[in-house]
Design a protein around this motif. Structure first.
Motif, PDB file in Angstrom:
ATOM      1  N   UNK A 160       0.848  -1.185   0.000  1.00 50.89           N
ATOM      2  CA  UNK A 160       0.000   0.000   0.000  1.00 50.89           C
ATOM      3  C   UNK A 160       0.891   1.245   0.000  1.00 50.89           C
ATOM      4  N   UNK A 161       1.053   1.890  -1.151  1.00 51.09           N
ATOM      5  CA  UNK A 161       1.904   3.080  -1.201  1.00 51.09           C
ATOM      6  C   UNK A 161       1.296   4.246  -0.425  1.00 51.09           C
ATOM      7  N   UNK A 162       2.159   5.026   0.180  1.00 49.56           N
ATOM      8  CA  UNK A 162       1.756   6.229   0.904  1.00 49.56           C
ATOM      9  C   UNK A 162       2.440   7.416   0.243  1.00 49.56           C
ATOM     10  N   UNK A 163       1.654   8.386  -0.183  1.00 47.79           N
ATOM     11  CA  UNK A 163       2.205   9.576  -0.823  1.00 47.79           C
ATOM     12  C   UNK A 163       2.278  10.700   0.200  1.00 47.79           C
ATOM     13  N   UNK A 164       3.436  11.331   0.269  1.00 49.08           N
ATOM     14  CA  UNK A 164       3.650  12.470   1.163  1.00 49.08           C
ATOM     15  C   UNK A 164       3.972  13.666   0.279  1.00 49.08           C
ATOM     16  N   UNK A 165       3.182  14.713   0.428  1.00 52.62           N
ATOM     17  CA  UNK A 165       3.348  15.905  -0.399  1.00 52.62           C
ATOM     18  C   UNK A 165       3.486  17.097   0.532  1.00 52.62           C
ATOM     19  N   UNK A 166       4.663  17.711   0.523  1.00 52.97           N
ATOM     20  CA  UNK A 166       4.902  18.882   1.371  1.00 52.97           C
ATOM     21  C   UNK A 166       6.059  19.688   0.802  1.00 52.97           C
ATOM     22  N   UNK A 167       6.311  20.832   1.386  1.00 52.77           N
ATOM     23  CA  UNK A 167       7.371  21.723   0.927  1.00 52.77           C
ATOM     24  C   UNK A 167       8.351  22.003   2.057  1.00 52.77           C
ATOM     25  N   UNK A 168       9.626  21.894   1.737  1.00 49.62           N
ATOM     26  CA  UNK A 168      10.675  22.215   2.702  1.00 49.62           C
ATOM     27  C   UNK A 168      10.849  23.728   2.775  1.00 49.62           C
ATOM     28  N   UNK A 169      11.527  24.177   3.808  1.00 50.38           N
ATOM     29  CA  UNK A 169      11.717  25.619   3.998  1.00 50.38           C
ATOM     30  C   UNK A 169      12.976  26.135   3.291  1.00 50.38           C
ATOM     31  N   UNK A 170      13.492  25.376   2.337  1.00 50.21           N
ATOM     32  CA  UNK A 170      14.692  25.781   1.624  1.00 50.21           C
ATOM     33  C   UNK A 170      14.615  25.353   0.171  1.00 50.21           C
ATOM     34  N   UNK A 171      15.389  26.008  -0.670  1.00 48.50           N
ATOM     35  CA  UNK A 171      15.532  25.581  -2.055  1.00 48.50           C
ATOM     36  C   UNK A 171      16.948  25.079  -2.317  1.00 48.50           C
ATOM     37  N   UNK A 172      17.764  25.025  -1.279  1.00 51.99           N
ATOM     38  CA  UNK A 172      19.125  24.506  -1.418  1.00 51.99           C
ATOM     39  C   UNK A 172      19.061  22.983  -1.440  1.00 51.99           C
ATOM     40  N   UNK A 173      19.504  22.400  -2.562  1.00 54.62           N
ATOM     41  CA  UNK A 173      19.324  20.978  -2.801  1.00 54.62           C
ATOM     42  C   UNK A 173      19.898  20.079  -1.703  1.00 54.62           C
TER      43      UNK A 173
END
Length: 93
Positions: free
Chosen positions: A39-52
């Protein structure tokens, strides 16, 4: 259910994570259709940085935590057996 409780835990964990944007950004944890691999679980969110490199470290820390806490919910991760796993099955110690 265990999966539903785990999903709620993950959502709350991400909402309170100091490196995840949870206000004004999409934040979602959902199940995808079950398949032969589980059962796959998708996590969608944004980090507080754009530094890879920092982004990758945040992502790794989140998944390290989730993998460690999974057994507390009576759940386990699925992994395809490797060649060594199959050899061990054929020749138990």
């Amino acid at each position: 259910t265990n999966v539903g409780t785990f999903r709620a835990y993950v959502l709350n964990y991400l909402r309170n994570h100091p490196k995840v944007h949870s206000h004004g950004y999409t934040l979602m944890v959902r199940q995808l259709p079950p398949g032969p691999e589980g059962l796959p679980l998708e996590i969608y969110c944004f980090a507080d940085t754009v530094e890879w490199p920092i982004y990758e470290a945040i992502q790794a820390d989140i998944f390290d935590h989730l993998l460690a806490i999974l057994p507390e919910f009576g759940l386990r991760i699925f992994q395809q057996p490797s060649g060594l796993d199959l050899v061990r099955l054929a020749n138990p110690a």
